[in-house]
Design an enzyme around this catalytic site. Structure first.
Site, PDB file in Angstrom:
ATOM      1  N   ASP A  48      42.015   3.460  34.436  1.00  0.00           N
ATOM      2  CA  ASP A  48      43.240   2.717  34.166  1.00  0.00           C
ATOM      3  C   ASP A  48      44.391   3.662  33.842  1.00  0.00           C
ATOM      4  O   ASP A  48      44.194   4.864  33.620  1.00  0.00           O
ATOM      5  CB  ASP A  48      43.027   1.767  32.986  1.00  0.00           C
ATOM      6  CG  ASP A  48      42.099   0.609  33.337  1.00  0.00           C
ATOM      7  OD1 ASP A  48      41.969   0.295  34.532  1.00  0.00           O
ATOM      8  OD2 ASP A  48      41.513   0.025  32.397  1.00  0.00           O
ATOM      9  N   TYR A  92      31.344   8.960  29.694  1.00  0.00           N
ATOM     10  CA  TYR A  92      32.713   8.848  29.191  1.00  0.00           C
ATOM     11  C   TYR A  92      32.757   9.297  27.733  1.00  0.00           C
ATOM     12  O   TYR A  92      31.771   9.160  26.993  1.00  0.00           O
ATOM     13  CB  TYR A  92      33.210   7.409  29.262  1.00  0.00           C
ATOM     14  CG  TYR A  92      33.689   6.948  30.620  1.00  0.00           C
ATOM     15  CD1 TYR A  92      35.047   6.978  30.945  1.00  0.00           C
ATOM     16  CD2 TYR A  92      32.803   6.440  31.560  1.00  0.00           C
ATOM     17  CE1 TYR A  92      35.495   6.534  32.181  1.00  0.00           C
ATOM     18  CE2 TYR A  92      33.247   5.986  32.799  1.00  0.00           C
ATOM     19  CZ  TYR A  92      34.597   6.039  33.096  1.00  0.00           C
ATOM     20  OH  TYR A  92      35.033   5.599  34.321  1.00  0.00           O
TER      21      TYR A  92
END
Length: 260
Positions: free
Chosen positions: A56, A111
């Site tokens: 994003d 992540y």
């Protein structure tokens, strides 16, 4: 023509996400510009770019992967050419792949989310993180997209205490949209006493309990792994000067902010 997979890194600031969007600055848009500069006789469709992971707006990546077509015979020369023209993307590693290779089918992804640790109950943060491990319906911890399934498996979440901040390291084969940022917000809320572990349990059971969404700038895609691929990583000298400039600007900003 050959097909290759390239590991790329970028800071998310300034990008409207990773996916190509006409009229907006995106990661793939910048990659296309770099590719055309070193393949001047080709257009964007010819490269057939396929990324492994969508990020994003504001989200960073140290190890996203793209698959592309190229005319270059030498992989290292291609990386050097791309790094020489790029202003925003670091092209770090490369390997040959088959024409039917799809980078989305990775074996695992990692992540990292960073939380300021001041005021956090670290033990409570670790206990909260453990609630998300295993297979769950994460419908309360993701952005639902076109009725796609929301059940997935979280392999592990490591909670690592550093000086001044907490690292949350997420391991899974794939993640749902906004999943990590929503889980990170939940862990932060519980560790600060704003929410309870029982709130998280009930949300995982499907109850409509919202914990908010954590800021994107603190999220980084660390690794995308393929068991059957071996990437070549040349020396950093191809982008060392640009890296030094970025580090200098960060140091200057930190010096200013710490003086306030």
């Amino acid at each position: 023509m050959r097909r290759v997979a390239i590991k790329i890194a970028y800071m998310g600031a300034g990008f409207c996400g990773s996916q190509y969007q006409p009229g907006l600055r995106t990661v793939v848009g910048d990659v296309i510009s770099d590719l055309i500069m070193v393949h001047p006789k080709r257009d964007m469709e010819w490269f057939d770019i396929k990324p492994s992971s969508r990020t994003d707006a504001g989200v960073n990546a140290l190890d996203n992967v793209i698959a592309i077509n190229t005319d270059f015979d030498d992989n290292i020369v291609l990386l050097r050419a791309l790094n020489s023209v790029s202003k925003s993307i670091f092209y770090r590693g490369i390997t040959d792949v088959s024409v039917d290779f799809n980078p989305r089918f990775a074996n695992s992804r990692v992540y990292r989310y960073v939380l300021p640790s001041d005021g956090l109950d670290i033990d409570l943060a670790k206990e909260c993180a453990r609630l998300f491990i295993g297979e769950h319906d994460f419908i309360r911890f993701c952005k639902v997209y076109e009725d796609k399934p929301t059940v997935t498996t979280m392999d592990s979440i490591d909670v690592i205490e550093k000086v001044g901040y907490l690292e949350l390291i997420f391991h899974s084969q794939y993640f749902l949209w906004n999943m990590i940022r929503k889980i990170s917000a939940a862990i932060d809320s519980v560790a600060r006493g704003r929410r309870t572990l029982d709130d998280v349990r009930r949300a995982l059971d499907g109850e409509d309990i919202q914990f908010g969404i954590a800021r994107p700038e603190a999220l980084t895609l660390m690794e995308v792994n393929y068991d059957d691929l071996s990437f070549t990583f040349p020396e950093k000298d191809a982008y060392q000067e640009r890296l030094d400039e970025e580090l200098f600007m960060i140091m200057t900003k930190n010096t200013f902010l710490s003086s306030l």
